[in-house]
Design an enzyme around this catalytic site. Sequence first.
Site, mmCIF file in Angstrom:
data_model
loop_
_atom_site.group_PDB
_atom_site.id
_atom_site.type_symbol
_atom_site.label_atom_id
_atom_site.label_comp_id
_atom_site.label_asym_id
_atom_site.label_seq_id
_atom_site.Cartn_x
_atom_site.Cartn_y
_atom_site.Cartn_z
ATOM 1 N N TYR A 66 37.963 39.531 22.263
ATOM 2 C CA TYR A 66 36.599 40.038 22.472
ATOM 3 C C TYR A 66 35.589 39.306 21.590
ATOM 4 O O TYR A 66 34.458 39.082 21.998
ATOM 5 C CB TYR A 66 36.527 41.561 22.262
ATOM 6 C CG TYR A 66 36.925 42.297 23.519
ATOM 7 C CD1 TYR A 66 36.019 42.469 24.566
ATOM 8 C CD2 TYR A 66 38.217 42.763 23.700
ATOM 9 C CE1 TYR A 66 36.394 43.096 25.737
ATOM 10 C CE2 TYR A 66 38.603 43.403 24.877
ATOM 11 C CZ TYR A 66 37.682 43.564 25.885
ATOM 12 O OH TYR A 66 38.040 44.181 27.068
ATOM 13 N N ARG A 69 34.720 36.138 23.339
ATOM 14 C CA ARG A 69 33.843 36.411 24.491
ATOM 15 C C ARG A 69 32.449 36.820 24.012
ATOM 16 O O ARG A 69 31.442 36.451 24.609
ATOM 17 C CB ARG A 69 34.450 37.503 25.379
ATOM 18 C CG ARG A 69 35.705 37.008 26.106
ATOM 19 C CD ARG A 69 36.293 38.086 26.991
ATOM 20 N NE ARG A 69 35.384 38.476 28.048
ATOM 21 C CZ ARG A 69 35.403 39.665 28.634
ATOM 22 N NH1 ARG A 69 36.270 40.578 28.279
ATOM 23 N NH2 ARG A 69 34.559 39.947 29.598
ATOM 24 N N ASP A 103 27.652 42.137 29.078
ATOM 25 C CA ASP A 103 26.975 41.050 28.350
ATOM 26 C C ASP A 103 25.503 41.308 28.007
ATOM 27 O O ASP A 103 24.893 40.539 27.274
ATOM 28 C CB ASP A 103 27.108 39.735 29.135
ATOM 29 C CG ASP A 103 26.578 39.822 30.578
ATOM 30 O OD1 ASP A 103 25.628 40.593 30.833
ATOM 31 O OD2 ASP A 103 27.129 39.105 31.449
ATOM 32 N N HIS A 118 30.701 49.774 32.469
ATOM 33 C CA HIS A 118 31.872 49.408 31.662
ATOM 34 C C HIS A 118 31.520 49.218 30.190
ATOM 35 O O HIS A 118 32.227 48.524 29.463
ATOM 36 C CB HIS A 118 32.531 48.139 32.239
ATOM 37 C CG HIS A 118 33.184 48.380 33.583
ATOM 38 N ND1 HIS A 118 33.584 47.376 34.433
ATOM 39 C CD2 HIS A 118 33.507 49.537 34.213
ATOM 40 C CE1 HIS A 118 34.122 47.913 35.529
ATOM 41 N NE2 HIS A 118 34.083 49.207 35.422
ATOM 42 N N CYS A 126 33.967 53.640 16.547
ATOM 43 C CA CYS A 126 35.129 54.036 15.742
ATOM 44 C C CYS A 126 36.036 54.930 16.584
ATOM 45 O O CYS A 126 35.562 55.878 17.223
ATOM 46 C CB CYS A 126 34.665 54.768 14.478
ATOM 47 S SG CYS A 126 36.044 55.503 13.566
ATOM 48 N N SER A 192 33.525 41.291 43.054
ATOM 49 C CA SER A 192 34.611 41.290 44.033
ATOM 50 C C SER A 192 34.776 42.694 44.611
ATOM 51 O O SER A 192 35.504 42.872 45.591
ATOM 52 C CB SER A 192 35.914 40.825 43.375
ATOM 53 O OG SER A 192 36.256 41.693 42.316
ATOM 54 N N ASN A 216 27.113 36.793 47.343
ATOM 55 C CA ASN A 216 28.369 36.338 46.733
ATOM 56 C C ASN A 216 28.658 34.924 47.212
ATOM 57 O O ASN A 216 28.279 34.555 48.313
ATOM 58 C CB ASN A 216 29.515 37.280 47.153
ATOM 59 C CG ASN A 216 30.716 37.185 46.230
ATOM 60 O OD1 ASN A 216 31.210 36.100 45.931
ATOM 61 N ND2 ASN A 216 31.191 38.325 45.770
ATOM 62 N N GLU A 218 31.521 33.951 47.939
ATOM 63 C CA GLU A 218 32.601 34.034 48.935
ATOM 64 C C GLU A 218 32.603 35.415 49.566
ATOM 65 O O GLU A 218 32.070 36.351 48.983
ATOM 66 C CB GLU A 218 33.954 33.882 48.229
ATOM 67 C CG GLU A 218 34.196 32.529 47.660
ATOM 68 C CD GLU A 218 35.339 32.530 46.661
ATOM 69 O OE1 GLU A 218 36.083 33.522 46.600
ATOM 70 O OE2 GLU A 218 35.461 31.531 45.943
HETATM 71 P P1 OAD Z 1 35.250 39.481 39.603
HETATM 72 O O1 OAD Z 1 35.653 38.318 38.781
HETATM 73 O O2 OAD Z 1 36.322 40.359 40.158
HETATM 74 O O3 OAD Z 1 34.378 38.983 40.822
HETATM 75 C C1 OAD Z 1 33.315 38.098 40.645
HETATM 76 C C2 OAD Z 1 32.718 37.816 42.018
HETATM 77 O O4 OAD Z 1 31.572 37.006 41.839
HETATM 78 C C3 OAD Z 1 33.652 37.095 42.991
HETATM 79 O O5 OAD Z 1 33.643 37.794 44.222
HETATM 80 C C4 OAD Z 1 33.023 35.690 43.125
HETATM 81 O O6 OAD Z 1 33.164 35.162 44.431
HETATM 82 C C5 OAD Z 1 31.577 35.975 42.821
HETATM 83 N N1 OAD Z 1 30.827 34.859 42.216
HETATM 84 C C6 OAD Z 1 31.226 33.940 41.312
HETATM 85 N N2 OAD Z 1 30.227 33.148 40.935
HETATM 86 C C7 OAD Z 1 29.133 33.564 41.612
HETATM 87 C C8 OAD Z 1 27.761 33.152 41.647
HETATM 88 N N3 OAD Z 1 27.307 32.165 40.882
HETATM 89 N N4 OAD Z 1 26.919 33.806 42.485
HETATM 90 C C9 OAD Z 1 27.366 34.824 43.261
HETATM 91 N N5 OAD Z 1 28.635 35.254 43.269
HETATM 92 C C10 OAD Z 1 29.519 34.655 42.449
HETATM 93 O O7 OAD Z 1 34.189 40.324 38.713
HETATM 94 P P2 OAD Z 1 33.732 41.846 38.869
HETATM 95 O O8 OAD Z 1 33.593 42.230 40.289
HETATM 96 O O9 OAD Z 1 32.581 42.023 37.970
HETATM 97 O O10 OAD Z 1 36.497 45.261 34.281
HETATM 98 O O11 OAD Z 1 34.991 42.579 38.255
HETATM 99 C C11 OAD Z 1 34.931 43.959 38.059
HETATM 100 C C12 OAD Z 1 35.655 44.358 36.802
HETATM 101 O O12 OAD Z 1 36.955 43.770 36.782
HETATM 102 C C13 OAD Z 1 35.023 43.866 35.521
HETATM 103 O O13 OAD Z 1 33.974 44.688 35.067
HETATM 104 C C14 OAD Z 1 36.174 43.884 34.578
HETATM 105 C C15 OAD Z 1 37.210 43.238 35.450
HETATM 106 O O14 OAD Z 1 38.535 43.500 35.133
HETATM 107 C C16 OAD Z 1 37.095 45.592 33.127
HETATM 108 O O15 OAD Z 1 37.362 44.775 32.262
HETATM 109 C C17 OAD Z 1 37.356 47.053 32.989
#
Ligand code: OAD
Length: 252
Positions: A66, A69, A103, A118, A126, A192, A216, A218
């Site tokens: 962390y 990051r 972030d 999240h 703590c 996603s 997105n 994709e």
């Molecule tokens: P993901 O990594 O699952 O998905 C990111 C999405 O963004 C994908 O569908 C990509 O196609 C899309 N993507 C990437 N670059 C892009 C861009 N420049 N413009 C538009 N789309 C783009 O991330 P999250 O959906 O945020 O949780 O994941 C959800 C949660 O899973 C996170 O909050 C985290 C993770 O595990 C925890 O840590 C609890």
Amino acid sequence: MLLAPALRARLAQARKLVVFSGAGVSQESGLGTFRGPGGLWERFRPEDLATPEAFARDPGLVWRWYASRFEAMREARPNPAHLVIARWGGRFPSLVVVTQNIDRLHQRAGSRDVLELHGTIWESRCTGCRRTRATVELLAEAGGTLPPLPCACGGRYRPAVVWFGERLPEQVFARALDEARSSDALIAVGTSATVWPAAGLIEEACAAGALVVEVNREPSALSGLAAVALAGAAGEVLPALETELGAWPTRA
Ligand code: OAD
């Protein structure tokens, strides 16, 4: 044109807009996403780094991940997608940003009403007395030795984020649900839509009659649900959408 005229008019006239964002919105700020090629979960296992059990087992390891990051997030700057979303705060009568990101780039871009489903990496809590402290201070105090020094109560500080197996902050989620259900339109950007219950907010908005638009790179799990899926990078699609929607008030 990105949107057909009827959809454009509906979105342009929305009184209540929810932007639901995921890691993809910060990708063009240089931050990694979780899934897909090159994603964090391809290189790391969530069960080693993002669960309460992992923290109990090896707090130093979890903190080192962390902390690295956090450094990347601290150095990152909002990109055009964050900036458009922040400007929309002045264009739509109501705009709430519901984010899965930790972030704080939406806030740094100027968005005022941001619900962090999240949690945030900018704060630490703590595990004993639940006191919170700024992560930047804790890490400075630690001087590179992790985990950071314990709390005065003897408890251990952890990043104030939500890990797998943990509940979302109750009041934040309840408000996000209300906002999604009462929105005229929801734009899901860079997610996603695979992590629940956060992703369920999109279905809730859709079931309540909101116009759902996806942005997105994709197709994703929600593409079938969205009235329209705009393919491309958020930092390019959102500025184009902003131009297309024009200024408030817009009457078709
Ligand atoms: P993901 O990594 O699952 O998905 C990111 C999405 O963004 C994908 O569908 C990509 O196609 C899309 N993507 C990437 N670059 C892009 C861009 N420049 N413009 C538009 N789309 C783009 O991330 P999250 O959906 O945020 O949780 O994941 C959800 C949660 O899973 C996170 O909050 C985290 C993770 O595990 C925890 O840590 C609890």
